[in-house]
Design a protein around this motif. Structure first.
Motif, PDB file in Angstrom:
ATOM      1  N   VAL A 172     -33.017 -43.351 -29.223  1.00 19.65           N
ATOM      2  CA  VAL A 172     -32.693 -44.126 -30.420  1.00 19.65           C
ATOM      3  C   VAL A 172     -32.683 -43.173 -31.614  1.00 19.65           C
ATOM      4  CG1 VAL A 172     -33.429 -45.977 -31.970  1.00 19.65           C
ATOM      5  CG2 VAL A 172     -33.624 -46.263 -29.485  1.00 19.65           C
ATOM      6  N   ILE A 173     -31.656 -43.266 -32.439  1.00 15.64           N
ATOM      7  CA  ILE A 173     -31.470 -42.310 -33.525  1.00 15.64           C
ATOM      8  C   ILE A 173     -32.316 -42.710 -34.735  1.00 15.64           C
ATOM      9  CG2 ILE A 173     -29.787 -41.297 -35.116  1.00 15.64           C
ATOM     10  CD1 ILE A 173     -27.652 -41.719 -32.984  1.00 15.64           C
ATOM     11  N   ASN A 174     -33.086 -41.733 -35.235  1.00  8.02           N
ATOM     12  CA  ASN A 174     -33.856 -41.944 -36.461  1.00  8.02           C
ATOM     13  C   ASN A 174     -33.007 -41.700 -37.704  1.00  8.02           C
ATOM     14  OD1 ASN A 174     -36.378 -42.488 -35.201  1.00  8.02           O
ATOM     15  ND2 ASN A 174     -36.638 -40.295 -34.814  1.00  8.02           N
ATOM     16  N   GLY A 175     -32.101 -40.723 -37.619  1.00  8.68           N
ATOM     17  CA  GLY A 175     -31.294 -40.389 -38.785  1.00  8.68           C
ATOM     18  C   GLY A 175     -30.404 -39.197 -38.498  1.00  8.68           C
ATOM     19  N   PHE A 176     -29.564 -38.884 -39.479  1.00 12.09           N
ATOM     20  CA  PHE A 176     -28.675 -37.731 -39.399  1.00 12.09           C
ATOM     21  C   PHE A 176     -29.105 -36.707 -40.447  1.00 12.09           C
ATOM     22  CE2 PHE A 176     -26.196 -40.970 -37.370  1.00 12.09           C
ATOM     23  CZ  PHE A 176     -25.493 -40.303 -36.382  1.00 12.09           C
ATOM     24  N   LEU A 177     -29.080 -35.458 -40.060  1.00 17.06           N
ATOM     25  CA  LEU A 177     -29.455 -34.377 -40.957  1.00 17.06           C
ATOM     26  C   LEU A 177     -28.215 -33.526 -41.206  1.00 17.06           C
ATOM     27  CD1 LEU A 177     -32.765 -33.382 -39.108  1.00 17.06           C
ATOM     28  CD2 LEU A 177     -32.505 -34.991 -41.016  1.00 17.06           C
ATOM     29  N   GLU A 178     -27.754 -33.496 -42.435  1.00 13.95           N
ATOM     30  CA  GLU A 178     -26.535 -32.759 -42.767  1.00 13.95           C
ATOM     31  C   GLU A 178     -26.868 -31.297 -43.028  1.00 13.95           C
ATOM     32  OE1 GLU A 178     -22.591 -32.073 -43.078  1.00 13.95           O
ATOM     33  OE2 GLU A 178     -23.583 -33.929 -42.474  1.00 13.95           O
ATOM     34  N   LYS A 179     -26.435 -30.437 -42.097  1.00 12.15           N
ATOM     35  CA  LYS A 179     -26.642 -28.997 -42.184  1.00 12.15           C
ATOM     36  C   LYS A 179     -28.103 -28.650 -42.538  1.00 12.15           C
ATOM     37  CE  LYS A 179     -21.827 -28.060 -43.365  1.00 12.15           C
ATOM     38  NZ  LYS A 179     -20.873 -27.421 -44.295  1.00 12.15           N
ATOM     39  N   PRO A 180     -29.058 -29.095 -41.699  1.00  9.99           N
ATOM     40  CA  PRO A 180     -30.478 -28.886 -42.014  1.00  9.99           C
ATOM     41  C   PRO A 180     -30.878 -27.423 -41.875  1.00  9.99           C
ATOM     42  CG  PRO A 180     -30.242 -29.770 -39.811  1.00  9.99           C
ATOM     43  CD  PRO A 180     -28.862 -29.783 -40.414  1.00  9.99           C
ATOM     44  N   LYS A 181     -31.800 -26.989 -42.735  1.00 12.02           N
ATOM     45  CA  LYS A 181     -32.305 -25.620 -42.663  1.00 12.02           C
ATOM     46  C   LYS A 181     -33.194 -25.420 -41.443  1.00 12.02           C
ATOM     47  CE  LYS A 181     -32.134 -24.713 -47.659  1.00 12.02           C
ATOM     48  NZ  LYS A 181     -32.918 -24.329 -48.859  1.00 12.02           N
ATOM     49  N   ASP A 182     -33.905 -26.473 -41.044  1.00  9.84           N
ATOM     50  CA  ASP A 182     -34.809 -26.384 -39.897  1.00  9.84           C
ATOM     51  C   ASP A 182     -34.491 -27.518 -38.928  1.00  9.84           C
ATOM     52  OD1 ASP A 182     -36.847 -25.591 -38.212  1.00  9.84           O
ATOM     53  OD2 ASP A 182     -38.390 -26.694 -39.317  1.00  9.84           O
ATOM     54  N   PRO A 183     -33.385 -27.395 -38.168  1.00  9.92           N
ATOM     55  CA  PRO A 183     -32.959 -28.486 -37.292  1.00  9.92           C
ATOM     56  C   PRO A 183     -33.954 -28.737 -36.169  1.00  9.92           C
ATOM     57  CG  PRO A 183     -31.674 -26.514 -36.870  1.00  9.92           C
ATOM     58  CD  PRO A 183     -32.488 -26.230 -38.087  1.00  9.92           C
ATOM     59  N   PRO A 184     -34.118 -29.986 -35.774  1.00 12.48           N
ATOM     60  CA  PRO A 184     -35.069 -30.293 -34.700  1.00 12.48           C
ATOM     61  C   PRO A 184     -34.528 -29.860 -33.340  1.00 12.48           C
ATOM     62  CG  PRO A 184     -33.902 -32.275 -35.370  1.00 12.48           C
ATOM     63  CD  PRO A 184     -33.480 -31.199 -36.321  1.00 12.48           C
ATOM     64  N   GLY A 185     -35.420 -29.324 -32.494  1.00 13.09           N
ATOM     65  CA  GLY A 185     -35.050 -29.006 -31.129  1.00 13.09           C
ATOM     66  C   GLY A 185     -35.148 -30.231 -30.251  1.00 13.09           C
ATOM     67  N   LEU A 186     -34.678 -30.110 -29.015  1.00 13.57           N
ATOM     68  CA  LEU A 186     -34.710 -31.218 -28.073  1.00 13.57           C
ATOM     69  C   LEU A 186     -35.950 -31.116 -27.193  1.00 13.57           C
ATOM     70  CD1 LEU A 186     -30.954 -31.193 -27.039  1.00 13.57           C
ATOM     71  CD2 LEU A 186     -32.074 -32.703 -28.670  1.00 13.57           C
ATOM     72  N   PRO A 187     -36.498 -32.252 -26.772  1.00 11.88           N
ATOM     73  CA  PRO A 187     -37.724 -32.217 -25.950  1.00 11.88           C
ATOM     74  C   PRO A 187     -37.568 -31.377 -24.686  1.00 11.88           C
ATOM     75  CG  PRO A 187     -37.286 -34.444 -26.730  1.00 11.88           C
ATOM     76  CD  PRO A 187     -36.092 -33.625 -27.111  1.00 11.88           C
ATOM     77  N   ILE A 229     -22.110 -45.730 -39.055  1.00 11.87           N
ATOM     78  CA  ILE A 229     -23.179 -45.296 -38.149  1.00 11.87           C
ATOM     79  C   ILE A 229     -24.533 -45.242 -38.866  1.00 11.87           C
ATOM     80  CG2 ILE A 229     -24.024 -43.378 -36.746  1.00 11.87           C
ATOM     81  CD1 ILE A 229     -21.848 -45.044 -35.419  1.00 11.87           C
ATOM     82  N   PRO A 230     -24.635 -44.657 -40.076  1.00 10.27           N
ATOM     83  CA  PRO A 230     -25.931 -44.680 -40.766  1.00 10.27           C
ATOM     84  C   PRO A 230     -26.461 -46.098 -41.009  1.00 10.27           C
ATOM     85  CG  PRO A 230     -24.529 -43.022 -41.744  1.00 10.27           C
ATOM     86  CD  PRO A 230     -23.668 -43.792 -40.783  1.00 10.27           C
ATOM     87  N   ALA A 231     -25.560 -47.061 -41.226  1.00  7.67           N
ATOM     88  CA  ALA A 231     -26.013 -48.443 -41.419  1.00  7.67           C
ATOM     89  C   ALA A 231     -26.636 -48.988 -40.136  1.00  7.67           C
ATOM     90  CB  ALA A 231     -24.840 -49.317 -41.858  1.00  7.67           C
ATOM     91  N   PHE A 232     -26.042 -48.695 -38.996  1.00 14.86           N
ATOM     92  CA  PHE A 232     -26.655 -49.113 -37.730  1.00 14.86           C
ATOM     93  C   PHE A 232     -27.975 -48.382 -37.501  1.00 14.86           C
ATOM     94  CE2 PHE A 232     -22.292 -50.489 -36.323  1.00 14.86           C
ATOM     95  CZ  PHE A 232     -22.640 -51.793 -35.994  1.00 14.86           C
ATOM     96  N   VAL A 233     -28.022 -47.099 -37.832  1.00 11.93           N
ATOM     97  CA  VAL A 233     -29.248 -46.311 -37.653  1.00 11.93           C
ATOM     98  C   VAL A 233     -30.380 -46.884 -38.493  1.00 11.93           C
ATOM     99  CG1 VAL A 233     -30.309 -44.061 -38.106  1.00 11.93           C
ATOM    100  CG2 VAL A 233     -28.073 -44.178 -36.976  1.00 11.93           C
ATOM    101  N   ALA A 234     -30.059 -47.268 -39.716  1.00  9.17           N
ATOM    102  CA  ALA A 234     -31.086 -47.811 -40.619  1.00  9.17           C
ATOM    103  C   ALA A 234     -31.728 -49.073 -40.061  1.00  9.17           C
ATOM    104  CB  ALA A 234     -30.466 -48.103 -41.991  1.00  9.17           C
ATOM    105  N   GLU A 235     -31.001 -49.773 -39.210  1.00 12.47           N
ATOM    106  CA  GLU A 235     -31.527 -51.003 -38.617  1.00 12.47           C
ATOM    107  C   GLU A 235     -32.080 -50.769 -37.212  1.00 12.47           C
ATOM    108  OE1 GLU A 235     -28.269 -53.721 -38.796  1.00 12.47           O
ATOM    109  OE2 GLU A 235     -28.252 -53.802 -40.989  1.00 12.47           O
ATOM    110  N   GLY A 236     -32.173 -49.488 -36.803  1.00 11.43           N
ATOM    111  CA  GLY A 236     -32.691 -49.175 -35.478  1.00 11.43           C
ATOM    112  C   GLY A 236     -31.765 -49.568 -34.352  1.00 11.43           C
ATOM    113  N   GLY A 237     -30.472 -49.631 -34.661  1.00 17.72           N
ATOM    114  CA  GLY A 237     -29.525 -50.157 -33.688  1.00 17.72           C
ATOM    115  C   GLY A 237     -28.549 -49.152 -33.125  1.00 17.72           C
ATOM    116  N   CYS A 238     -28.915 -47.869 -33.084  1.00 17.87           N
ATOM    117  CA  CYS A 238     -27.961 -46.856 -32.647  1.00 17.87           C
ATOM    118  C   CYS A 238     -28.661 -45.814 -31.763  1.00 17.87           C
ATOM    119  CB  CYS A 238     -27.331 -46.169 -33.853  1.00 17.87           C
ATOM    120  SG  CYS A 238     -25.982 -45.051 -33.460  1.00 17.87           S
ATOM    121  N   GLN A 239     -28.043 -45.474 -30.646  1.00 18.51           N
ATOM    122  CA  GLN A 239     -28.581 -44.444 -29.763  1.00 18.51           C
ATOM    123  C   GLN A 239     -27.586 -43.300 -29.648  1.00 18.51           C
ATOM    124  OE1 GLN A 239     -28.871 -45.124 -25.564  1.00 18.51           O
ATOM    125  NE2 GLN A 239     -26.785 -45.914 -25.371  1.00 18.51           N
ATOM    126  N   VAL A 240     -28.077 -42.167 -29.119  1.00 14.44           N
ATOM    127  CA  VAL A 240     -27.217 -41.026 -28.861  1.00 14.44           C
ATOM    128  C   VAL A 240     -26.976 -40.903 -27.357  1.00 14.44           C
ATOM    129  CG1 VAL A 240     -29.141 -39.384 -28.747  1.00 14.44           C
ATOM    130  CG2 VAL A 240     -26.835 -38.562 -29.265  1.00 14.44           C
TER     131      VAL A 240
END
Length: 407
Positions: A172-187, A229-240
């Motif tokens: 489930v997507i928490n949010g989008f990061l536009e060109k982040p300086k410290d991007p999150p890695g994958l588990p 997509i951000p509107a769906f994400v804000a409501e917890g309604g979007c997965q990757v």
């Protein structure tokens, strides 16, 4: 749900400014690629091969050649209700053209209302890849969420160049990061991050409701990736959906999960070079998942006077006469005369190259003529003086129909 109804919408209205001059008089999805194809053929092939055969293509910018290609190459059997329909902007919601990708769908909601689909697939029209979209659809249905975004893994070290998806372990997507300086890695891979591919699947009723909300929202840019997509994400309604999990029949270890955005001249040229390696990064010859198009009615390619082509794609109707071609893609009807050397080039339909010429790292659009003794891709200043475009990476583009003559 045993047999859900699915409508696929392909967003094909892009202007493609970074591909100029190849988009000077055609929409980006109509740009030729790989000798025999157009860019749009890749997403349409993925949909058709996935069994998703009710497809609306939304067009807008300089769409004549695109509409013509779809009508000639993509006729589907109507017996089972299958179709690929080119849908131009119609100003159904007022006297204005599409204001963004979400507005394009909003203005075309008559298509959704007519089909009443359980699910809506929304894909772009101008990337090079193979994808079993049915697998992504199955993942979307299993999630029970309103929206699913396709994500592709990119090296975390370079992830700051992309829009990155921040997702929980359950995807489930928490949010989008536009060109982040410290991007999150994958588990499961700390050195990789997930970037959005710009491909989406929605539950039909949820998409319609969100499009109406977006149309009324002040300040919205009416963009699928930037607003819907951000509107769906804000409501917890979007997965990757992780593209790594996608299995395509006939794919190889080399080209599995290949995906290229060919939005710039250098990327477009590099993607062609991916095709012609001995073991290609993207294999056009996968018979289990073919790339479909309308093939021209021309005789086979011919080689005369010791003409050669090595590590190259040579299409029907081409004649190579006493010349050497290396690491290049030659579209239908190309003619190359004796004493000419071509390396690292893309020659589109009916290009004519005279005797004793030299072409290096160049893209020649349709109907270009290179006179005897001329060079292209050797001297940047000379190329630009002739009206050619030279990219940041040094690729020379000769616009459609230009005649390259000796000074």
């Amino acid at each position: 749900m045993a047999n859900p109804t699915v409508l696929s919408i392909v967003l094909a209205g892009g202007e493609g400014k970074r591909l100029m001059p190849l988009t000077a008089d055609r929409a980006k999805p109509a740009v030729p690629f790989g000798g025999s194809y157009r860019l749009i053929d890749f997403v349409l092939s993925n949909l058709v091969n996935s069994g998703l055969r009710r497809i609306a293509v939304l067009t807008q910018y300089k769409s004549h050649s695109l509409n013509r290609h779809i009508s000639l190459a993509w006729g589907m059997s109507s017996m089972l209700g299958d179709y690929v329909a080119s849908v131009p902007a119609q100003q159904r919601r007022g006297p204005h053209w599409y204001q963004g990708s979400a507005d394009a769908i909003f203005q075309s909601l008559n298509l959704v209302n007519d089909e009443k689909p359980d699910y809506v697939v929304v894909f772009g029209a101008d990337n090079i890849y193979r994808m079993n979209i049915k697998s992504m659809l199955d993942a979307h249905i299993a999630s029970g969420l309103p929206a699913t975004v396709a994500g592709i893994r990119v090296p975390r070290a370079s992830a700051s160049e992309f829009g990155i998806i921040d997702a929980r372990p359950d995807r489930v997507i928490n949010g989008f990061l536009e060109k982040p300086k410290d991007p999150p890695g994958l588990p499961d891979s700390p050195d990789e991050s997930l970037a959005s591919m710009g491909n989406y699947i929605f539950t039909g009723k949820d998409l319609v409701e969100m499009l109406h909300r977006d149309a009324d929202a002040e300040g919205s840019k009416h963009d699928m990736g930037g607003d819907i997509i951000p509107a769906f994400v804000a409501e917890g309604g979007c997965q990757v959906y992780d593209f790594k999990d996608n299995d395509v029949p006939g794919s190889t270890g080399q080209d599995r999960n290949y995906w290229r955005d060919v939005g710039s001249i250098d990327a477009f040229h590099e993607a062609h070079m991916d095709l012609v390696r001995v073991v290609p990064d993207f294999n056009l010859y996968n018979e289990k998942w073919p790339i479909w198009t309308g093939q021209v009615q021309l005789p086979g390619a011919k080689f005369t006077l010791n003409g050669t082509a090595e590590s190259s794609i040579v299409c029907a109707g081409t004649i190579i006469s006493g010349s050497d071609v290396d690491h290049s893609v030659l579209s239908p009807g190309v003619r190359i005369e004796k004493g000419t050397s071509i390396d690292g080039c893309v020659l589109m339909d009916k290009v004519r190259v005279g005797e004793n010429c030299m072409l290096r790292n160049a893209i020649l659009d349709k109907n270009v003529v290179v006179a005897d003794g001329c060079q292209v891709g050797i001297n940047r200043e000379e190329d630009e003086a002739r009206g050619c475009t030279v990219s940041a990476g040094g690729v020379t583009v000769v616009p459609k129909g230009v005649v390259i003559a000796r000074a």
